[in-house]
Design a protein around this motif. Structure first.
Motif, PDB file in Angstrom:
ATOM      1  N   ARG A   1      22.019  15.037  37.001  1.00  0.00           N
ATOM      2  CA  ARG A   1      23.342  15.659  36.826  1.00  0.00           C
ATOM      3  C   ARG A   1      23.913  15.307  35.458  1.00  0.00           C
ATOM      4  O   ARG A   1      23.676  14.206  34.941  1.00  0.00           O
ATOM      5  CB  ARG A   1      24.313  15.177  37.907  1.00  0.00           C
TER       6      ARG A   1
ATOM      7  N   SER B   1      23.284  20.479  36.333  1.00  0.00           N
ATOM      8  CA  SER B   1      22.004  19.805  36.091  1.00  0.00           C
ATOM      9  C   SER B   1      21.552  20.058  34.650  1.00  0.00           C
ATOM     10  O   SER B   1      22.025  20.981  33.983  1.00  0.00           O
ATOM     11  CB  SER B   1      20.950  20.349  37.057  1.00  0.00           C
TER      12      SER B   1
ATOM     13  N   ASN C   1      29.537  16.672  37.567  1.00  0.00           N
ATOM     14  CA  ASN C   1      28.877  16.023  38.708  1.00  0.00           C
ATOM     15  C   ASN C   1      27.870  16.942  39.383  1.00  0.00           C
ATOM     16  O   ASN C   1      26.948  16.479  40.047  1.00  0.00           O
ATOM     17  CB  ASN C   1      29.920  15.593  39.760  1.00  0.00           C
TER      18      ASN C   1
ATOM     19  N   SER D   1      15.368  13.979  39.421  1.00  0.00           N
ATOM     20  CA  SER D   1      16.630  13.530  38.817  1.00  0.00           C
ATOM     21  C   SER D   1      16.542  12.178  38.112  1.00  0.00           C
ATOM     22  O   SER D   1      17.565  11.616  37.733  1.00  0.00           O
ATOM     23  CB  SER D   1      17.747  13.522  39.861  1.00  0.00           C
TER      24      SER D   1
ATOM     25  N   GLY E   1      22.675  23.300  40.252  1.00  0.00           N
ATOM     26  CA  GLY E   1      24.059  22.947  40.620  1.00  0.00           C
ATOM     27  C   GLY E   1      24.872  24.159  41.040  1.00  0.00           C
ATOM     28  O   GLY E   1      25.898  24.038  41.709  1.00  0.00           O
TER      29      GLY E   1
END
Ligand SMILES: Cc1cc2nc3c(=O)[nH]c(=O)nc-3n(C[C@H](O)[C@H](O)[C@H](O)COP(=O)(O)OP(=O)(O)OC[C@H]3O[C@@H](n4cnc5c(N)ncnc54)[C@H](O)[C@@H]3O)c2cc1C
Ligand code: SF4
Length: 327
Positions: A73, A107, A104, A57, A30
């Motif tokens: 996330r 990770s 958001n 993810s 991220g």
């Protein structure tokens, strides 16, 4: 910021092959921790390998528990229906961290590997054993209000900043790692290292190894779990003390217990002695108080963070009252 080059990883093995041979290469997830530290010249990788394209993810059932991909996330994990139902402590810990925008982007892998918020570490005008081994630790004699009371050494007393990791340590999470020599699994409680003589070594990860997932074992009693975070502001602040806890109570007697602490340890801190004290005891204030005392036994407060001892005890007792349904 130092100049760097950028590549997108084509797959997990390709990512490992790109980072492993180059000491100055790093994964970019991220970017919410790494890019900040690059701007401060605390971390100066010459090559970034972007792992955002990797299919890592998913949040899915695995061996009776849940497997969370390293690129999931923080907000997706926090709001996932399975996580909220089976591991509320993890959802609460994630939602207590940072801000919606940061969550958001952030990770799971990057969250485990975020660096300490010790202000001396983040300011290159100061010496710091973690940043430059052997240069000294100004926090020990300096301003140490936010620093650790558990697990420190005479080289470093920085706290581990992650909320998510505290919940995961309480849940017996296991980190799945891929490297150039294959795959391995490490229990999260063994993943982060105490500073000892080598505070610059923060985890068991070797250079180039990629976190691919974190597994949470199936644990029915984790449904009765809770994360309580005490901080200077009501939101958007790191923990002064936090507690992740889960209890299995049958007929008023505690059958199993999990307690992990944040904001007070040099790594996400599993309070085994406190857990032991809770088992086979009635769920009441005297038991909770005894566990809280055990959790901070052996703590080493510094000049400005002595308040954390009492704060931690009170946070534990309050968290236990809540998870025990007695608040
Ligand atoms: C203002 C602010 C407030 C915050 N408040 C909180 C808070 O209250 N609580 C909290 O817990 N956190 C907080 N955070 C930290 C935030 O949670 C982390 O920055 C974030 O989780 C890092 O994830 P990332 O994906 O952005 O990692 P990145 O910044 O991309 O990476 C971090 C490190 O991990 C490495 N890395 C990333 N993924 C992998 C992987 N899969 N395998 C191997 N290495 C990898 C990178 O190379 C880098 O070294 C805050 C951050 C900011 C900026
Ligand atoms: S506490 Fe650790 S990170 Fe902070 S200045 Fe000392 S050595 Fe550096």
């Amino acid at each position: 910021m130092q100049p760097f080059s950028y590549k997108k990883a084509g797959g997990a093995d390709n990512a490992v092959a790109l980072v492993s041979p180059q000491e100055q290469a790093a994964y970019l997830a991220g970017g919410t921790s790494l890019i900040d530290l690059m701007k401060l010249n605390v971390q100066t990788p010459q090559q970034l390998v972007d792992i955002n394209p990797l299919p890592l993810s998913k949040i899915e059932m695995h061996n009776n528990g849940v497997r969370i991909g390293a690129m999931a996330r923080n907000s997706d994990v926090a709001y996932d229906a399975m996580i909220r139902e089976r591991y509320p402590v993890l959802s609460e810990a994630l939602l207590s961290g940072a801000s919606p925008q940061l969550r958001n982007m952030a990770s799971v892998g990057g969250n485990l590997l975020q660096r300490t918020r010790c202000y001396y570490f983040r300011d290159t005008a100061f010496p710091c054993n973690k940043r430059v081994p052997g240069s000294g630790c100004p926090a020990i004699e300096g301003h140490n209000r936010i620093h650790a009371i558990l697990g420190g050494s005479d080289r470093c007393i920085a706290t581990h900043p992650s909320d998510m990791a505290v919940a995961m340590v309480a849940l017996d999470a296991v980190v799945q790692i891929r490297g150039s020599k294959g795959e391995r699994s490490v229990p999260l409680v063994d993943f982060h290292l105490l500073p000892g003589e080598t505070p610059e070594r923060e985890t068991v990860l070797q250079h180039g190894e990629l976190i691919v997932a974190v597994d949470l074992p199936g644990s029915p009693f984790a449904r009765r779990s809770h994360y309580l975070k005490v901080r200077d502001r009501a939101s958007y602040a790191f923990a002064m003390a936090s507690v992740a806890t889960a209890l299995d109570i049958q007929n008023g007697i505690i059958r199993s217990a999990r307690i992990a602490l944040g904001g007070v340890g040099t790594k996400p801190w599993r309070a085994y002695a406190a857990e032991k004290l809770l088992v086979n005891k009635p769920a009441n204030e005297a038991t909770f108080q005894a566990a809280a005392n055990a959790a901070v036994a052996g703590s080493k407060p510094q000049k400005y963070n002595g308040f954390k001892v009492e704060l931690t005890k009170r946070t534990i007792v309050r968290a236990l009252f809540t998870v025990g349904g007695m608040a």
